[in-house]
Write a protein that holds these residues in place. Structure first.
Motif, PDB file in Angstrom:
ATOM      1  N   VAL A   1      20.707  41.391  33.411  1.00  0.00           N
ATOM      2  CA  VAL A   1      21.485  42.476  34.025  1.00  0.00           C
ATOM      3  C   VAL A   1      22.232  43.222  32.924  1.00  0.00           C
ATOM      4  CG1 VAL A   1      23.219  43.111  35.737  1.00  0.00           C
ATOM      5  CG2 VAL A   1      21.732  41.122  36.135  1.00  0.00           C
ATOM      6  N   ALA A   2      22.007  44.529  32.847  1.00  0.00           N
ATOM      7  CA  ALA A   2      22.635  45.388  31.840  1.00  0.00           C
ATOM      8  C   ALA A   2      23.705  46.259  32.495  1.00  0.00           C
ATOM      9  CB  ALA A   2      21.587  46.265  31.166  1.00  0.00           C
TER      10      ALA A   2
ATOM     11  N   SER B   1       9.361  44.063  30.737  1.00  0.00           N
ATOM     12  CA  SER B   1       9.709  43.262  31.911  1.00  0.00           C
ATOM     13  C   SER B   1       8.692  42.190  32.268  1.00  0.00           C
ATOM     14  CB  SER B   1       9.916  44.181  33.122  1.00  0.00           C
ATOM     15  OG  SER B   1       8.685  44.746  33.549  1.00  0.00           O
ATOM     16  N   TYR B   2       7.679  41.984  31.430  1.00  0.00           N
ATOM     17  CA  TYR B   2       6.712  40.938  31.737  1.00  0.00           C
ATOM     18  C   TYR B   2       7.371  39.567  31.627  1.00  0.00           C
ATOM     19  CZ  TYR B   2       3.001  44.319  32.061  1.00  0.00           C
ATOM     20  OH  TYR B   2       2.220  45.376  32.472  1.00  0.00           O
TER      21      TYR B   2
ATOM     22  N   ILE C   1      14.577  42.624  35.160  1.00  0.00           N
ATOM     23  CA  ILE C   1      15.581  43.437  34.472  1.00  0.00           C
ATOM     24  C   ILE C   1      16.257  44.346  35.499  1.00  0.00           C
ATOM     25  CG2 ILE C   1      16.009  45.123  32.642  1.00  0.00           C
ATOM     26  CD1 ILE C   1      13.316  44.168  31.385  1.00  0.00           C
ATOM     27  N   VAL C   2      17.595  44.371  35.470  1.00  0.00           N
ATOM     28  CA  VAL C   2      18.360  45.194  36.415  1.00  0.00           C
ATOM     29  C   VAL C   2      19.300  46.101  35.630  1.00  0.00           C
ATOM     30  CG1 VAL C   2      19.891  45.203  38.413  1.00  0.00           C
ATOM     31  CG2 VAL C   2      18.308  43.273  38.074  1.00  0.00           C
ATOM     32  N   LEU C   3      19.276  47.389  35.918  1.00  0.00           N
ATOM     33  CA  LEU C   3      20.195  48.358  35.309  1.00  0.00           C
ATOM     34  C   LEU C   3      20.191  49.628  36.145  1.00  0.00           C
ATOM     35  CD1 LEU C   3      18.626  50.092  32.170  1.00  0.00           C
ATOM     36  CD2 LEU C   3      17.307  48.970  33.940  1.00  0.00           C
ATOM     37  N   THR C   4      20.950  50.630  35.721  1.00  0.00           N
ATOM     38  CA  THR C   4      20.926  51.918  36.410  1.00  0.00           C
ATOM     39  C   THR C   4      20.702  53.041  35.409  1.00  0.00           C
ATOM     40  OG1 THR C   4      23.199  52.809  36.328  1.00  0.00           O
ATOM     41  CG2 THR C   4      22.805  50.957  37.827  1.00  0.00           C
TER      42      THR C   4
ATOM     43  N   VAL D   1      15.114  47.704  39.505  1.00  0.00           N
ATOM     44  CA  VAL D   1      14.739  46.327  39.208  1.00  0.00           C
ATOM     45  C   VAL D   1      13.310  46.346  38.672  1.00  0.00           C
ATOM     46  CG1 VAL D   1      14.414  44.004  40.113  1.00  0.00           C
ATOM     47  CG2 VAL D   1      16.233  45.462  41.050  1.00  0.00           C
ATOM     48  N   PHE D   2      13.154  45.880  37.442  1.00  0.00           N
ATOM     49  CA  PHE D   2      11.849  45.829  36.780  1.00  0.00           C
ATOM     50  C   PHE D   2      11.326  44.401  36.776  1.00  0.00           C
ATOM     51  CE2 PHE D   2      14.096  49.408  34.986  1.00  0.00           C
ATOM     52  CZ  PHE D   2      13.137  50.389  34.752  1.00  0.00           C
ATOM     53  N   HIS D   3      10.022  44.254  36.976  1.00  0.00           N
ATOM     54  CA  HIS D   3       9.400  42.931  36.878  1.00  0.00           C
ATOM     55  C   HIS D   3       7.902  43.079  36.647  1.00  0.00           C
ATOM     56  CE1 HIS D   3       8.628  38.708  37.392  1.00  0.00           C
ATOM     57  NE2 HIS D   3       7.888  38.901  38.477  1.00  0.00           N
TER      58      HIS D   3
END
Length: 246
Positions: A43-44, A75-76, A80-83, A98-100
């Motif tokens: 989380v950024a 994100s592999y 990853i969470v950010l805005t 949200v990246f994955h």
């Protein structure tokens, strides 16, 4: 039942300063992500790639697609969470993403804008209806964006999450509010809260991770604070102090 997928995850709260150089900020973020373990939830801080750089709005909006593509690649085997600020249908929104595994698996626009910071003058609010818990690789995830942390109706919508991410650009004058609210959110929902605030001087720098028991660890000087994610801790807390959370 706890699966091998969720058992292996590590929670990571980031803390770093956002500069006026967008590319430099992106590289800082990518380097920190690269240093985290495989199967990490990272989380950024809110708008960590640009800050609220309204005087360069066009440049900010143009940078978002570039950053999105870079974060997809990063994100592999990670979440990853950010805005970031982006334009949609001619309007500007602050999108939580949200990246994955190379994809944006969830995004929504910030629903509660901070009027003291003139956010309502530069962007549109998203819909509260878009606030939801999403399952990512076996983890039930909810995302609060900074000021949204103050709204009890969103707390109710996050009930049942395993992990709540809170990317923030939270004012230093209200440092205690940020600490208390993030800790209380973990206690109320009996889950993990991963909060990330900026290290910029106007912000709290109080990134941290709170456990389902309400134990808070803050980054201090660490750019990345890591804690093992243990689904069993959530289950045990909800059985021990049964308040009806499923």
């Amino acid at each position: 039942m706890m699966t091998s997928k969720t058992k292996e995850y590590t929670l990571c709260s980031l803390l770093f300063e956002t500069t006026s150089n967008y590319d430099e900020n992106l590289q800082t973020l990518l380097t920190l992500i690269e240093q985290t373990k495989k199967k990490s939830v990272v989380v950024a801080p809110e708008v960590c790639l640009t800050s609220y750089d309204y005087e360069r709005m066009d440049e900010m909006l143009a940078f978002a697609p570039k950053a999105t593509e870079a974060l997809k690649k990063a994100s592999y085997n990670k979440i990853i969470v950010l805005t970031m600020l982006e334009e949609k249908d001619g309007k500007v929104y602050n999108f939580a993403k949200v990246f994955h595994n190379g994809e944006v698996v969830f995004q929504r626009a910030k629903a509660k804008l901070f009027k003291f910071g003139d956010e309502d003058k530069y962007m549109q609010a998203g819909s509260e209806e878009d606030f939801k818990i999403v399952s990512v690789d076996g983890i039930k995830l909810a995302v609060f964006v900074c000021f949204e942390l103050r709204f009890k109706e969103l707390w109710q919508k996050s009930e049942g999450a395993d992990v709540i991410a809170v990317p923030s650009w939270w004012g230093e004058l209200r440092t205690q509010h940020f600490k208390i609210l993030t800790q209380a959110l973990a206690l109320m929902n009996q889950c993990y809260v991963v909060a990330s605030d900026s290290a910029n001087k106007e912000c709290t720098a109080m990134s941290g991770i709170i456990t389902p028991q309400g134990m808070a660890s803050r980054n201090g000087n660490k750019p990345c604070l890591e804690i093992k994610y243990d689904k069993k801790e959530i289950t045990l807390m909800r059985r021990y102090m049964d308040v009806g959370i499923q």
